[in-house]
Motif scaffolding. Structure first.
Motif: not given
Length: 225
Positions: A3-21
């Motif tokens: 989990w790099t910072d970039e990947r964590i940022d993407r996770l946060k963005a996508l998660w809050s965007k409503g995308m499913t896991a």
DNA sequence: CCCTGATTCGC
DNA sequence: GCGAATCAGG
């Protein structure tokens, strides 16, 4: 994968965007759906509507893995309402989440002693955590809904929803920033990016002395530093 | 069956 | 901290 910072940022963005896991896991690549969910929870990203949550967590799984299972579906004791003297926050047992509720005279004002995580999405909708009490009839009904014309801010910007197999997915800016978007240029066939960004994304490995130089990549000249 | 997120727990 | 296994609802 880590989990790099970039990947964590993407996770946060996508998660809050409503995308499913699952979608997020596929998007990030190299991680499973469970990994995404686990990480999201560890990050404290708060639940989006879960299919199986509104119930009080019955204290199960008390059995150790090495032991046998109760194997009895009837092992559930009668649902015991738990006393909550500390937090007198009366919640209806069967909340109607989005139902329009007539404003009640005795309605309590929203609690302010606890930080609430509310994000504002496109169009101004508010995303709430499931535990949030629906606001007392918040939306004063507008006349009617018309398709919002793209603001100058978003115009000509390739959003996440615009992504497909044929356009460049190179991110411009950073997730969370207001003007974050994607390149959007025609992608190099077989690659997620356009020719220009392929040149940035894929760098030819420096040939070692005893190794044949790599064949030219299909998207034009490889950049050799 | 498929999907979903939540939770647990060995690593 | 990580994520597979598991649970449980839709």
């Amino acid at each position: 994968m880590s989990w790099t910072d970039e990947r964590i940022d993407r996770l946060k963005a996508l998660w809050s965007k409503g995308m499913t896991a699952s979608q997020i896991a596929e998007e990030l690549g190299g991680v499973s759906r469970n990994a995404v969910i686990g990480k999201a929870h560890r990050l404290g990203l708060q639940s989006r509507p879960s299919p199986v949550k509104p119930n009080e967590p019955a204290a199960k799984k008390a059995d150790k893995p090495a032991a046998d299972k109760p194997a009895a579906a009837a092992a559930k004791p009668a649902p015991r309402p738990e006393a909550k003297p500390a937090t007198p926050a009366p919640r209806p047992a069967a909340p109607a989440p989005q139902a329009a509720q007539p404003a009640q005279p005795g309605q309590q004002p929203p609690r302010s002693d606890q930080p609430r995580i509310v994000s504002v999405g496109p169009g101004g909708f508010l995303r709430q955590t499931p535990g949030d009490q629906p606001s007392p009839i918040p939306p004063a009904p507008p006349r009617r809904l018309v398709p919002a014309k793209p603001s100058a801010e978003v115009a000509d910007k390739t959003s996440l929803l615009d992504l497909n197999e044929r356009i460049c997915k190179w991110p411009i800016g950073h997730p969370g920033e207001p003007d974050f978007h994607f390149c959007g240029a025609p992608s190099n066939p077989g690659f997620p990016y356009c020719v220009e960004h392929c040149g940035v994304a894929y760098q030819a490995q420096m040939p070692r002395r005893d190794r044949r130089p790599p064949p030219p990549l299909p998207f034009g000249g490889p950049r050799v530093r």
